[in-house]
Design a protein around this motif. Structure first.
Motif, PDB file in Angstrom:
ATOM      1  N   THR A 170       0.822  -1.212   0.000  1.00  0.00           N
ATOM      2  CA  THR A 170       0.000   0.000   0.000  1.00  0.00           C
ATOM      3  C   THR A 170       0.853   1.258   0.000  1.00  0.00           C
ATOM      4  N   GLU A 171       1.955   1.246   0.766  1.00  0.00           N
ATOM      5  CA  GLU A 171       2.794   2.441   0.885  1.00  0.00           C
ATOM      6  C   GLU A 171       3.364   2.881  -0.459  1.00  0.00           C
ATOM      7  N   VAL A 172       3.741   1.915  -1.298  1.00  0.00           N
ATOM      8  CA  VAL A 172       4.284   2.235  -2.624  1.00  0.00           C
ATOM      9  C   VAL A 172       3.182   2.802  -3.515  1.00  0.00           C
ATOM     10  N   ARG A 173       2.009   2.165  -3.488  1.00  0.00           N
ATOM     11  CA  ARG A 173       0.888   2.650  -4.309  1.00  0.00           C
ATOM     12  C   ARG A 173       0.482   4.054  -3.891  1.00  0.00           C
ATOM     13  N   SER A 174       0.466   4.288  -2.595  1.00  0.00           N
ATOM     14  CA  SER A 174       0.096   5.612  -2.087  1.00  0.00           C
ATOM     15  C   SER A 174       1.091   6.675  -2.540  1.00  0.00           C
ATOM     16  N   ALA A 175       2.386   6.367  -2.473  1.00  0.00           N
ATOM     17  CA  ALA A 175       3.419   7.305  -2.920  1.00  0.00           C
ATOM     18  C   ALA A 175       3.278   7.588  -4.408  1.00  0.00           C
ATOM     19  N   MET A 176       2.989   6.533  -5.192  1.00  0.00           N
ATOM     20  CA  MET A 176       2.817   6.695  -6.638  1.00  0.00           C
ATOM     21  C   MET A 176       1.615   7.592  -6.957  1.00  0.00           C
ATOM     22  N   GLN A 177       0.509   7.369  -6.260  1.00  0.00           N
ATOM     23  CA  GLN A 177      -0.700   8.160  -6.491  1.00  0.00           C
ATOM     24  C   GLN A 177      -0.479   9.634  -6.135  1.00  0.00           C
ATOM     25  N   LEU A 178       0.187   9.887  -5.007  1.00  0.00           N
ATOM     26  CA  LEU A 178       0.449  11.265  -4.589  1.00  0.00           C
ATOM     27  C   LEU A 178       1.428  11.952  -5.531  1.00  0.00           C
ATOM     28  N   TYR A 179       2.372  11.206  -6.073  1.00  0.00           N
ATOM     29  CA  TYR A 179       3.302  11.766  -7.067  1.00  0.00           C
ATOM     30  C   TYR A 179       2.511  12.301  -8.262  1.00  0.00           C
ATOM     31  N   LEU A 180       1.619  11.475  -8.798  1.00  0.00           N
ATOM     32  CA  LEU A 180       0.872  11.857  -9.996  1.00  0.00           C
ATOM     33  C   LEU A 180      -0.053  13.045  -9.745  1.00  0.00           C
ATOM     34  N   VAL A 181      -0.738  13.045  -8.605  1.00  0.00           N
ATOM     35  CA  VAL A 181      -1.695  14.127  -8.334  1.00  0.00           C
ATOM     36  C   VAL A 181      -0.982  15.422  -7.949  1.00  0.00           C
ATOM     37  N   ASN A 182       0.119  15.321  -7.208  1.00  0.00           N
ATOM     38  CA  ASN A 182       0.885  16.515  -6.842  1.00  0.00           C
ATOM     39  C   ASN A 182       1.483  17.211  -8.059  1.00  0.00           C
ATOM     40  N   LEU A 183       1.904  16.420  -9.039  1.00  0.00           N
ATOM     41  CA  LEU A 183       2.604  16.990 -10.187  1.00  0.00           C
ATOM     42  C   LEU A 183       1.691  17.266 -11.383  1.00  0.00           C
ATOM     43  N   GLN A 212      -7.673  19.729  -4.049  1.00  0.00           N
ATOM     44  CA  GLN A 212      -8.357  20.952  -3.659  1.00  0.00           C
ATOM     45  C   GLN A 212      -7.398  22.109  -3.374  1.00  0.00           C
ATOM     46  N   LEU A 213      -6.110  21.809  -3.327  1.00  0.00           N
ATOM     47  CA  LEU A 213      -5.118  22.882  -3.197  1.00  0.00           C
ATOM     48  C   LEU A 213      -4.955  23.636  -4.510  1.00  0.00           C
ATOM     49  N   HIS A 214      -5.346  22.991  -5.609  1.00  0.00           N
ATOM     50  CA  HIS A 214      -5.175  23.584  -6.935  1.00  0.00           C
ATOM     51  C   HIS A 214      -6.561  23.900  -7.505  1.00  0.00           C
ATOM     52  N   THR A 215      -6.977  25.127  -7.336  1.00  0.00           N
ATOM     53  CA  THR A 215      -8.336  25.508  -7.745  1.00  0.00           C
ATOM     54  C   THR A 215      -8.463  25.688  -9.254  1.00  0.00           C
ATOM     55  N   ASN A 216      -7.442  26.208  -9.888  1.00  0.00           N
ATOM     56  CA  ASN A 216      -7.507  26.452 -11.332  1.00  0.00           C
ATOM     57  C   ASN A 216      -6.936  25.265 -12.103  1.00  0.00           C
ATOM     58  N   GLN A 217      -7.770  24.278 -12.317  1.00  0.00           N
ATOM     59  CA  GLN A 217      -7.326  23.091 -13.044  1.00  0.00           C
ATOM     60  C   GLN A 217      -8.474  22.548 -13.896  1.00  0.00           C
ATOM     61  N   ARG A 218      -8.126  21.859 -14.921  1.00  0.00           N
ATOM     62  CA  ARG A 218      -9.126  21.289 -15.825  1.00  0.00           C
ATOM     63  C   ARG A 218      -9.625  19.963 -15.266  1.00  0.00           C
ATOM     64  N   VAL A 219     -10.923  19.872 -15.081  1.00  0.00           N
ATOM     65  CA  VAL A 219     -11.526  18.647 -14.554  1.00  0.00           C
ATOM     66  C   VAL A 219     -11.867  17.735 -15.720  1.00  0.00           C
ATOM     67  N   THR A 220     -11.206  16.605 -15.773  1.00  0.00           N
ATOM     68  CA  THR A 220     -11.432  15.653 -16.863  1.00  0.00           C
ATOM     69  C   THR A 220     -12.644  14.770 -16.557  1.00  0.00           C
ATOM     70  N   SER A 221     -13.073  14.017 -17.537  1.00  0.00           N
ATOM     71  CA  SER A 221     -14.259  13.173 -17.387  1.00  0.00           C
ATOM     72  C   SER A 221     -14.038  12.061 -16.362  1.00  0.00           C
ATOM     73  N   ILE A 222     -15.061  11.822 -15.558  1.00  0.00           N
ATOM     74  CA  ILE A 222     -14.982  10.750 -14.555  1.00  0.00           C
ATOM     75  C   ILE A 222     -15.903   9.582 -14.921  1.00  0.00           C
ATOM     76  N   ASN A 223     -16.508   9.639 -16.087  1.00  0.00           N
ATOM     77  CA  ASN A 223     -17.473   8.599 -16.507  1.00  0.00           C
ATOM     78  C   ASN A 223     -16.903   7.193 -16.402  1.00  0.00           C
ATOM     79  N   LEU A 224     -15.691   7.002 -16.909  1.00  0.00           N
ATOM     80  CA  LEU A 224     -15.077   5.677 -16.948  1.00  0.00           C
ATOM     81  C   LEU A 224     -14.859   5.137 -15.540  1.00  0.00           C
TER      82      LEU A 224
END
Length: 364
Positions: A170-183, A212-224
């Motif tokens: 879990t710790e590796v997956r969590s780090a990977m997910q935070l990397y992608l969302v932070n950047l 939520q720290l980044h207010t000005n961002q493009r929200v992509t589709s969540i349908n999938l």
């Protein structure tokens, strides 16, 4: 002394064994005491050395940041500092201190200086060490490597980080997910398309906080993601739909009312209520008798927000429901729809629970 030895020799075997045990214990206490003193002195010396090296690195890095020349990418003074720092990173101890120093300074600066610090991290070769950690067999080292890439905002290596999308730890997956969302912010959530392992509730909270720290961002589709076979992805997508008011996924949300997981169905009902999707109310009303009690309660909570005059017969049908929550909601809705009708029904029974609900509604 001879008398003492004679006494020991003539003592029962059990007494001799006890004395031998005492001697051994005393010996080990002496050894441990000596070792602890050595360890304490070693740690103190190590801490002093660490502080000394840290101050030296901090001075060099600050000098590097202020030695920039607009005419060239790297000035001669900066190159000298790079060479000096590069010569020390082969040792794990020095490299760890240098990374710690860079991270400490990164929290205190921003703008062009932060970008310059990022370049320094690459120029002295620390990026190579972080990337090498991603190939380690030890999960904690992989996680450390990903965290370093995150903190130094290294975007160019996302494909190498994404390899660990379904890592067993879990710790590796969590780090990977935070990397992608932070950047990459919302676009970094594209890992949800392929993840098969569960996303913990804590990880979901962390990801949402970063987003939520980044207010000005493009929200992509969540349908999938709402159609994902990974239930944790569906739960996370429902949170996103609420936070970003995704009314456009109305059809996908209504389809989830038939999901096999009752918790997902209940969350969907609450979300449909929040988004004021009337179409869902009609479907749930028609299926009321075949859905589970938890869904019926959630539906009446929805009705409290979306009631219409045409709902009055259905509401009246349930003012004597055996479930307290449903009965309470039905009476509350009826009072809001038609006070005269409410007053007429409130006197039809003297059942204690019904009377208490009526009195509570009237006083609030």
């Amino acid at each position: 002394m001879l008398e003492y030895n004679y006494f020991i020799e003539k003592s029962p075997l059990i007494i001799q064994a006890v004395w031998a045990f005492i001697v051994i214990i005393i010996f080990f206490i002496i050894i441990i005491t000596i070792y602890l003193k050595y360890l304490r002195n070693f740690l103190r010396a190590n801490e002093k050395l660490k502080n000394k090296i840290e101050k030296e690195y901090e001075t060099l890095v600050i000098n590097y940041l202020y030695a920039g020349d607009e005419t060239v990418e790297i000035s001669s003074e900066q190159q000298s500092i790079i060479d000096q720092l590069k010569s020390n990173i082969s040792e794990t101890f020095s490299r760890t201190i240098l990374i710690s120093t860079l991270l400490k300074l990164s929290y205190e600066i921003s703008g062009e200086m932060a970008e310059s610090l990022h370049k320094l991290y690459i120029h002295i070769g620390l990026l190579d060490y972080s990337l090498s950690k991603l190939k380690s067999r030890k999960w904690n080292i992989i996680a450390d490597g990903i965290r370093e890439l995150t903190l130094f905002h290294v975007k160019e290596v996302q494909d190498q980080v994404k390899i660990h999308i379904n890592h067993p730890k879990t710790e590796v997956r969590s780090a990977m997910q935070l990397y992608l969302v932070n950047l990459f912010y919302f676009e970094g959530l594209d890992f949800l398309n392929n993840i098969t392992t569960p996303i913990s509730e804590w990880d979901q909270i962390q990801l949402l906080e970063v987003l939520q720290l980044h207010t000005n961002q493009r929200v992509t589709s969540i349908n999938l993601w709402l159609k994902s076979s990974n239930e944790s992805v569906v739960f996370f997508a429902l949170k996103l739909a609420k936070i970003y008011n995704q009314y456009g996924v109305k059809d996908e949300l209504i389809a989830l009312l038939d999901h096999k997981n009752i918790k997902i169905r209940i969350d969907v009902i609450h979300l449909l209520s929040y988004l004021n999707i009337i179409d869902a109310k009609i479907i749930l009303k028609n299926n009321f008798k075949i859905i589970f009690l938890e869904e019926q309660i959630a539906f009446f909570e929805m009705m409290e927000n979306l009631y219409e005059m045409t709902d009055k017969p259905f509401v009246i049908e349930h003012i004597h429901n055996t479930n307290f929550e449903i009965k309470f909601s039905a009476l509350k809705i009826l009072r809001n729809l038609n006070i005269e009708e409410f007053n007429r029904f409130k006197n039809l029974t003297v059942e204690p629970e019904f009377v208490r609900i009526v009195k509570y509604i009237e006083s609030n």
